[in-house]
Every structure is written in C-alpha cells, then in structure tokens.
Design a protein around this motif. Structure first.
Motif, PDB file in Angstrom:
ATOM      1  N   THR A 262       0.835  -1.222   0.000  1.00 32.65           N
ATOM      2  CA  THR A 262       0.000   0.000   0.000  1.00 32.65           C
ATOM      3  C   THR A 262       0.862   1.262   0.000  1.00 32.65           C
ATOM      4  N   TYR A 263       2.077   1.175   0.530  1.00 32.20           N
ATOM      5  CA  TYR A 263       2.930   2.377   0.509  1.00 32.20           C
ATOM      6  C   TYR A 263       3.439   2.662  -0.906  1.00 32.20           C
ATOM      7  N   THR A 264       3.285   1.704  -1.791  1.00 32.18           N
ATOM      8  CA  THR A 264       3.725   1.886  -3.177  1.00 32.18           C
ATOM      9  C   THR A 264       2.580   2.402  -4.060  1.00 32.18           C
TER      10      THR A 264
ATOM     11  N   PHE B  16      19.601   9.989  23.434  1.00 34.60           N
ATOM     12  CA  PHE B  16      19.306  10.202  24.850  1.00 34.60           C
ATOM     13  C   PHE B  16      18.987   8.890  25.562  1.00 34.60           C
ATOM     14  N   ARG B  17      18.242   8.029  24.914  1.00 40.13           N
ATOM     15  CA  ARG B  17      17.905   6.756  25.539  1.00 40.13           C
ATOM     16  C   ARG B  17      19.134   5.856  25.659  1.00 40.13           C
ATOM     17  N   ARG B  18      20.010   5.933  24.663  1.00 39.25           N
ATOM     18  CA  ARG B  18      21.189   5.053  24.679  1.00 39.25           C
ATOM     19  C   ARG B  18      22.253   5.579  25.628  1.00 39.25           C
TER      20      ARG B  18
ATOM     21  N   ASN C 260       8.757  13.659  16.006  1.00 39.25           N
ATOM     22  CA  ASN C 260       9.069  12.733  14.900  1.00 39.25           C
ATOM     23  C   ASN C 260       7.834  12.459  14.039  1.00 39.25           C
ATOM     24  N   TYR C 261       6.664  12.442  14.657  1.00 31.02           N
ATOM     25  CA  TYR C 261       5.425  12.240  13.891  1.00 31.02           C
ATOM     26  C   TYR C 261       5.162  13.455  13.002  1.00 31.02           C
ATOM     27  N   LEU C 262       5.474  14.626  13.531  1.00 32.40           N
ATOM     28  CA  LEU C 262       5.258  15.846  12.744  1.00 32.40           C
ATOM     29  C   LEU C 262       6.093  15.788  11.461  1.00 32.40           C
ATOM     30  N   GLY C 263       7.370  15.464  11.621  1.00 29.32           N
ATOM     31  CA  GLY C 263       8.250  15.363  10.451  1.00 29.32           C
ATOM     32  C   GLY C 263       7.747  14.317   9.470  1.00 29.32           C
ATOM     33  N   ASP C 264       7.290  13.199  10.010  1.00 27.88           N
ATOM     34  CA  ASP C 264       6.809  12.108   9.169  1.00 27.88           C
ATOM     35  C   ASP C 264       5.578  12.544   8.367  1.00 27.88           C
ATOM     36  N   LEU C 265       4.707  13.297   9.014  1.00 27.29           N
ATOM     37  CA  LEU C 265       3.489  13.741   8.331  1.00 27.29           C
ATOM     38  C   LEU C 265       3.808  14.739   7.216  1.00 27.29           C
TER      39      LEU C 265
ATOM     40  N   HIS D 128      -3.610   7.861  16.532  1.00 27.12           N
ATOM     41  CA  HIS D 128      -3.922   6.719  17.388  1.00 27.12           C
ATOM     42  C   HIS D 128      -2.669   6.219  18.107  1.00 27.12           C
ATOM     43  N   ARG D 129      -1.580   6.195  17.379  1.00 28.31           N
ATOM     44  CA  ARG D 129      -0.312   5.739  17.950  1.00 28.31           C
ATOM     45  C   ARG D 129       0.125   6.658  19.089  1.00 28.31           C
ATOM     46  N   ASP D 130      -0.071   7.940  18.870  1.00 25.22           N
ATOM     47  CA  ASP D 130       0.278   8.911  19.895  1.00 25.22           C
ATOM     48  C   ASP D 130      -0.540   8.653  21.160  1.00 25.22           C
TER      49      ASP D 130
ATOM     50  N   ARG E 168       1.404   5.004  32.195  1.00 20.51           N
ATOM     51  CA  ARG E 168       1.506   3.811  33.037  1.00 20.51           C
ATOM     52  C   ARG E 168       2.910   3.678  33.608  1.00 20.51           C
ATOM     53  N   LYS E 169       3.901   3.941  32.733  1.00 29.30           N
ATOM     54  CA  LYS E 169       5.288   3.740  33.161  1.00 29.30           C
ATOM     55  C   LYS E 169       5.766   4.844  34.096  1.00 29.30           C
ATOM     56  N   TYR E 170       5.431   6.079  33.756  1.00 29.88           N
ATOM     57  CA  TYR E 170       6.085   7.197  34.436  1.00 29.88           C
ATOM     58  C   TYR E 170       5.195   7.958  35.412  1.00 29.88           C
ATOM     59  N   GLY E 171       3.904   7.642  35.436  1.00 33.59           N
ATOM     60  CA  GLY E 171       2.996   8.249  36.406  1.00 33.59           C
ATOM     61  C   GLY E 171       3.055   9.763  36.398  1.00 33.59           C
TER      62      GLY E 171
HETATM   63  P1  NDP Z   1       8.623   6.962  19.229  1.00 34.16           P
HETATM   64  O1  NDP Z   1       9.906   6.761  18.535  1.00 34.16           O
HETATM   65  O2  NDP Z   1       8.108   8.341  19.312  1.00 34.16           O
HETATM   66  O3  NDP Z   1       8.804   6.320  20.662  1.00 34.16           O
HETATM   67  C1  NDP Z   1       7.930   6.555  21.709  1.00 34.16           C
HETATM   68  C2  NDP Z   1       8.723   6.301  22.969  1.00 34.16           C
HETATM   69  O4  NDP Z   1       9.710   7.318  23.132  1.00 34.16           O
HETATM   70  C3  NDP Z   1       7.899   6.379  24.229  1.00 34.16           C
HETATM   71  O5  NDP Z   1       7.209   5.174  24.461  1.00 34.16           O
HETATM   72  C4  NDP Z   1       8.964   6.632  25.257  1.00 34.16           C
HETATM   73  O6  NDP Z   1       9.604   5.361  25.461  1.00 34.16           O
HETATM   74  C5  NDP Z   1       9.938   7.536  24.516  1.00 34.16           C
HETATM   75  N1  NDP Z   1       9.648   8.928  24.791  1.00 34.16           N
HETATM   76  C6  NDP Z   1       8.490   9.594  24.629  1.00 34.16           C
HETATM   77  N2  NDP Z   1       8.622  10.873  25.001  1.00 34.16           N
HETATM   78  C7  NDP Z   1       9.884  11.019  25.406  1.00 34.16           C
HETATM   79  C8  NDP Z   1      10.621  12.119  25.918  1.00 34.16           C
HETATM   80  N3  NDP Z   1      10.081  13.306  26.093  1.00 34.16           N
HETATM   81  N4  NDP Z   1      11.921  11.923  26.241  1.00 34.16           N
HETATM   82  C9  NDP Z   1      12.493  10.704  26.064  1.00 34.16           C
HETATM   83  N5  NDP Z   1      11.839   9.623  25.607  1.00 34.16           N
HETATM   84  C10 NDP Z   1      10.548   9.786  25.272  1.00 34.16           C
HETATM   85  O7  NDP Z   1       7.437   6.128  18.682  1.00 34.16           O
HETATM   86  P2  NDP Z   1       7.148   5.260  17.419  1.00 34.16           P
HETATM   87  O8  NDP Z   1       7.724   3.926  17.590  1.00 34.16           O
HETATM   88  O9  NDP Z   1       5.683   5.354  17.245  1.00 34.16           O
HETATM   89  O10 NDP Z   1       7.801   6.004  16.149  1.00 34.16           O
HETATM   90  C11 NDP Z   1       9.135   5.870  15.681  1.00 34.16           C
HETATM   91  C12 NDP Z   1       9.251   6.523  14.322  1.00 34.16           C
HETATM   92  O11 NDP Z   1       8.659   5.666  13.347  1.00 34.16           O
HETATM   93  C13 NDP Z   1       8.528   7.852  14.214  1.00 34.16           C
HETATM   94  O12 NDP Z   1       9.318   8.753  13.500  1.00 34.16           O
HETATM   95  C14 NDP Z   1       7.280   7.532  13.441  1.00 34.16           C
HETATM   96  O13 NDP Z   1       6.843   8.651  12.700  1.00 34.16           O
HETATM   97  C15 NDP Z   1       7.752   6.394  12.569  1.00 34.16           C
HETATM   98  N6  NDP Z   1       6.670   5.510  12.187  1.00 34.16           N
HETATM   99  C16 NDP Z   1       6.460   5.313  10.856  1.00 34.16           C
HETATM  100  C17 NDP Z   1       5.470   4.481  10.434  1.00 34.16           C
HETATM  101  C18 NDP Z   1       5.244   4.274   9.003  1.00 34.16           C
HETATM  102  O14 NDP Z   1       4.426   3.424   8.666  1.00 34.16           O
HETATM  103  N7  NDP Z   1       5.873   5.004   8.112  1.00 34.16           N
HETATM  104  C19 NDP Z   1       4.620   3.728  11.386  1.00 34.16           C
HETATM  105  C20 NDP Z   1       4.931   4.019  12.751  1.00 34.16           C
HETATM  106  C21 NDP Z   1       5.921   4.856  13.124  1.00 34.16           C
HETATM  107  P3  NDP Z   1      10.634   5.087  26.691  1.00 34.16           P
HETATM  108  O15 NDP Z   1      10.475   6.214  27.644  1.00 34.16           O
HETATM  109  O16 NDP Z   1      10.227   3.771  27.238  1.00 34.16           O
HETATM  110  O17 NDP Z   1      11.989   5.066  26.064  1.00 34.16           O
END
Ligand code: NDP
Length: 609
Positions: free
Chosen positions: A461-463, A505-507, A541-546, A576-578, A587-590
C-alpha cells in the motif's frame, strides 16, 4: 557481592516506595557507597532500595484478602473513597492491573514482628482506569493546568541552572507518599506487574475481529481500485476477479525467495551488534543492525538481474498475486507466532497483547521478542523484506511507467516519489539502531498486526503513489518540483533530528551533545526530555513524518483521492499511535509523565494538536 545480604539474581520481596506493599523483585546489584540495592520489578521498573525495604521471599505467606477484612472491618470501611480519588490513584500508579497480586503488610509495627505471616495478604487490584487524556474532563483540566505549569516551569527553568527539573526524584515520591499514606489510609496499591493487558487497543476483542477482516480487505480494495482507468470513489467497489486469479505459484516462489535472501543478508556476520532496551527481566537482547548493507547488496543484485534481462515489470503485472502470496505468508507466520507464544515464559510476553482472548492476542501479538536462536523475527520483518521490498516495487513501477507510457525516463512525479521513499527507507536502515527505542520493538508483541503490516501493508500500500502514476500521469512544473522537494527536506530534517535526539538520549543519557537539554527524572530511573525537539511537541518525529507524507502525495496531483490515501491513513495511524504511547508512558512514568504533558502541551502539531 560478598558480605552483602542479598546477591545479584536473588528473587526477594521489595517494598514499593511510599507504601507497605511488597512485590517480588530481582536483585540486579548493590552499590557499596550508597548502600542501596538496585532491583527490578516484574513490569520492568527499576528502583534503588535500602536493605530494610527488602525481605526474603520465604518470610511471606500469602493469605486471602477476606481474612484480613474480617479482622479489621473498620479499616475496610475507612478505605471507601470518592470515585475521583480512586481514579487518580489507579491511573497514576496502579494502572494496567487487571488482576495483579500485590502482597502487603497491613499492620502497625508493634504487631508486625509477631504476626508478620498473619498480616500478609494477597490483594486483587481492581481494573485500572487509564488516565487517558482523550477523556474530555481531564483534557480540559490538563489544558488549564498546563498554562500555569508552563508559566511556572519557564520561571523555574530560568532560575534553575542544573539540567534536571528534579521534582520527581524517588526520595521525594517516597516521602510524599508516606505523608499521604498517613493522612489517607493509602491502601490502594500500585501494581507493577500486570499479568493481563489492562486496556485493550484497537477496539478490544470485537475490534480485533474487525481489523483481521478489514486490513486484508483494504489492501485488496486499493490494489483493485488503483488498476481502474478512473479510480474515483464513484467507481467503488471495483470488480473482484475470480478466486483463481489470486493464486500464482511462481509469485509465491518469488516472495519466498525474496524473504530467504533478506534472511541470509540479516544473519551474515557483517555490521554492528546493537543492544536493545532492557527487558522486564533486565536482559538486553542483541540485534544485528546491518540494514544498510542489506539494501546496498539487494540493489546490486537487482541491478545485476535487470542487466541480465530480468523484466521487473512482472511485479506490476502480478501485483495482485504477489500481494496474495505475501498475505498467505503473513497469516502462516502469525499462526506460528501465536502457537509458540503459548510456550513462552510470562516475562517474554507483551503486556499489551496478553488479554487472554485468543483472537485479540493473535492480532496484537502475544510474545514480545520471538526469536529462533539469535534470529529476531520481529526486528527482521520490521526492517527487511517489506521495507526493502517497498523500494524494489517502486523501482519496478518506474520501469512499468516507462514501458506503459513509452517514456525514455520516468516522469518527474515518479522520480520524486521513488527518491523520497528511497531516502526514507535508506535513512531508516542507516539509523537502524534507532528502531530499538521505538514502540514496536519495545512494547508491541509480534502477531498478525505487525506481521501483516510489515510484510503486506507496507510494500503493497505504501507503493500506491508509484502504482497510480504508472497509468495516471501527472505533469509537474519545475517550480512545483522545487516546492515539493523543499517540503520533503523540511519534514525529513524534523523527523531525523528528533528521532536521533531521543535515540541518543535513551542510549547514553549523559552524552555531552545533549547536555544543554532539560529533563524530568522519573521513578523508573529513566528521564524524559523536556526541551529540544521533545520540548516542542510530544511527538516531533510524527510531525516530520506527516510533512514527508504530504510531499509523497503531492506529486500525484489532485485528480483522485486514492494516492492521498497514505496521507489520510497516516494521520489516523499517528494520532492513534500517539494516544497509545501516551497511555503507555503514563503507566510507566505516572506523575512525571503528567508533568511532561503539562510542560509540553501539544502532541504533534504546535499550537494546533
Ligand atoms: P517513538 O519513537 O516516538 O517512541 C515513543 C517512545 O519514546 C515512548 O514510548 C517513550 O519510550 C519515549 N519517549 C516519549 N517521550 C519522550 C521524551 N520526552 N523523552 C524521552 N523519551 C521519550 O514512537 P514510534 O515507535 O511510534 O515512532 C518511531 C518513528 O517511526 C517515528 O518517527 C514515526 O513517525 C515512525 N513511524 C512510521 C510508520 C510508518 O508506517 N511510516 C509507522 C509508525 C511509526 P521510553 O520512555 O520507554 O523510552
């Protein structure tokens, strides 16, 4: 850890900060300087506890709650509370606990010594109501408080030289909770170990049936519709071909070969071995991140094949059969995944895909990281056959366009779509390690949703834009081309920078490159970025993707809605993903997450959403 009471790996009972409740925890280590043990709860929460907050498991005996009730009816009555209070607590602490067993001591210390065993009880925590900000009331409250919080946090940031906002360190939580406990008889407990999914996504059990039928039907619809001369909605539904038209053994053979070829590239000892995020057990899986190598090798092999006279336009003329074959493989894979998940240990299951309902768990994914030896099935399917297949199909469609329209080279529109999407995939594979910190890898189980999504939905579908252009040409002027390229670059910049910032940051949270960023610490030991890209909106990241998605659809023009399908679908998906991610993070961070949301008010688009 010689001379230390509890050893690394010991399973003991750890007190949950701010309560008299003990949960089973695993000892991960002991810091001699601070005299603190690092322990991990079953839900992956890591905390540092003093020795006095740890008990050996053998000191506890489980008893039914009813007994404790009968001993102290007055106490039980005093627990009754307003619904508002229950909701607040359950959302911030005890979220996701449909039937988690909490073990608690419930007596004053004088009786504690003598009647320890008697006073331990097993409690079933009521189903938590997620503090989901889709709730209108809370949304309003959040927005009201957000303004104030923003003002406050701005003032605080100005006067606060240190990096961490620092309002949520553990000691503070503990002290606060203790005070609260005295005041309020805080016997509603946090439940760190949900044994079943708390809230069900995608419309729950009924929704799972719906999606299982709808997703394949939708792929069939777009594949048939895009083949129409006039693919407008007025011509819905497209004529469905006879059943035998779907089956082509050769097409199935090609798909199997492609997947095997990618599997071989994946297991080759080329490229880095990257570590995933810690699992609930504390373990970190290793992943071979050689995706860039895989796509370069695939491109070389495809180029050689074309050079040898292989006609790639076969992909265009057998699109239906290829998609049907891939669908079959995704179903077989999903069945295999579900069956093997029945034998997986509890800590290997995905919290979100463990509802106990076969259909829901089959759809959502029951096992978190199914592996055959070191071969990680989810990571492989997410990153390889479908993603690289997407580029292969796009390339084949460019050749089909040239053939069908008698062109010496592909049209501008086709080139833009091909180059943009290739850039997206190559970037994803170049930064393959970043996927290890995404929701799919960290939280979602591997079931039909991801298997079908990765293998069928993405490549077929992406094609659609490229497929559409094969028989629906759209001439673009050079200024239009320039404007679309600019839009794509802006989207790409936001997407890449924000994803890299979070991944780095996570790594390595103490990376000097990120030292200017402000963070909010959480009780889990992880912090949240609250400035930089993640301070602009909660999902930059979602903004850039959109924005990029918009740039992919524009080359197809406005004659039909069909090539805009990706844009529309992507808005729905990411919104929805957001909201799923918001619930998971809450749930994780309260309370730390609530603080983040108050500080960063908008979810995806600044000042709009
Ligand atoms: P993210 O990469 O946004 O990951 C979300 C996780 O990031 C959270 O669960 C949390 O995990 C951590 N996080 C959230 N806020 C913060 C913060 N302020 N500081 C530090 N860590 C934070 O989610 P996705 O997996 O949904 O998306 C990844 C990429 O993939 C995006 O760019 C998205 O647009 C893209 N994407 C593309 C799709 C496509 O079909 N083309 C489909 C889905 C996604 P934790 O705290 O546990 O580390």
């Amino acid at each position: 850890m010689p001379g230390v009471k509890y050893q690394k790996g010991d399973i003991v009972m750890g007190r949950w900060p701010g309560s008299n409740l003990y949960y089973e925890v695993k000892v991960l280590g002991f810091d001699a300087t601070s005299q603190l043990y690092t322990v991990i709860y079953k839900d992956g929460t890591e905390l540092e506890l003093k020795e006095q907050d740890i008990r050996s498991s053998s000191g506890f005996q489980l008893r039914a709650r009813s007994r404790s009730r009968s001993q102290s009816p007055g106490r039980r009555r005093s627990r009754s509370r307003s619904p508002a209070r229950t909701t607040r607590r359950s959302s911030s602490r005890a979220a996701a606990a449909a039937a988690a067993a909490a073990i608690t001591e419930s007596a004053p210390s004088s009786r504690k010594e003598t009647k320890l065993k008697d006073m331990v009880e097993v409690r079933l925590v009521p189903l938590a109501i997620e503090n989901n900000s889709n709730n209108k009331h809370e949304k309003k409250e959040e927005n009201n408080t957000a303004t104030k919080a923003n003002e406050k946090s701005e003032t605080k940031r100005d006067s606060e030289p240190e990096r961490n906002v620092g309002r949520y360190n553990l000691r503070r939580r503990k002290d606060e909770a203790r005070l609260e406990e005295k005041k309020e008889d805080a016997n509603v407990v946090p439940a760190p170990t949900p044994m079943v999914s708390s809230t069900l996504d995608f419309g729950g059990k009924i929704g799972a049936y719906f999606w299982l039928l709808f997703l394949p039907s939708w792929v069939l619809f777009v594949v048939l519709q895009v083949n129409l001369k006039d693919p407008s909605l007025a011509n819905f539904p497209p004529p469905v071909p006879p059943l035998e038209a779907f089956w082509d053994a050769q097409a199935l053979g090609f798909v199997v070969l492609w997947i095997l070829f990618q599997a071989i590239l994946y297991i080759l000892p080329v490229g880095k071995l990257s570590e995933g995020m810690p699992l609930r057990s504390g373990e970190r899986l290793k992943y071979r991140t050689n995706g860039f190598f895989a796509i370069v090798t695939s491109a070389a092999v495809v180029a050689a094949a074309v050079n040898q006279g292989v006609d790639l336009t076969y992909i265009h003329s057998h699109f239906l059969q290829l998609s049907a074959a891939t669908f079959l493989i995704s179903v077989l894979l999903s069945v295999y995944l579900y069956v093997r998940s029945l034998y997986a240990a509890p800590d290997q299951l995905a919290l979100g895909g463990s509802s106990g309902n076969v259909v829901y768990d089959f759809f959502k994914g029951h096992e978190l990281n199914p592996r055959i030896k070191n071969f990680d099935l989810k990571f492989f399917c997410e990153m390889r056959p479908g993603l690289i297949g997407w580029c292969l199909i796009n390339f084949a469609l460019a050749l089909a366009e040239m053939k069908q329209q008698g062109l010496a080279s592909p049209s501008y529109a086709m080139i833009l779509v091909n180059v943009f999407q290739l850039l997206y995939v190559v970037d994803g594979l170049w930064n393959e390690e970043a996927i290890l910190t995404t929701m799919d890898l960290m939280h979602d189980g591997f079931g039909f949703m991801l298997a079908f999504g990765d293998l069928v939905w993405v490549p077929f579908t992406y094609t659609l834009q490229a497929y559409y252009l094969v028989s629906h040409p759209n001439a673009l002027s050079l200024p239009a081309v320039a404007a679309i390229v600019l839009l794509k670059l802006v989207g790409f910049y936001i997407f890449r920078k924000s994803n890299s910032e979070k991944n780095t940051f996570r790594r390595s949270p103490s990376d000097p490159k990120l030292s200017h960023l402000k963070t909010i610490p959480t009780a889990t030991g992880k912090s949240l970025l609250v400035s930089g890209w993640w301070g602009v909106v909660r999902h930059p990241n979602y903004l850039g993707d959109l924005i990029m998605a918009l740039a992919w659809s524009l080359p197809c023009g406005f004659s039909h809605l069909l090539p805009w399908y990706y844009m529309i679908y992507f808005i729905i998906l990411l919104v929805h993903r957001d909201s799923r991610d918001m619930s998971e993070c809450r749930r994780k961070y309260g309370s730390a997450w609530d603080e983040y949301c108050r500080t960063v008010r908008y979810r995806i688009i600044p000042r709009v959403y």
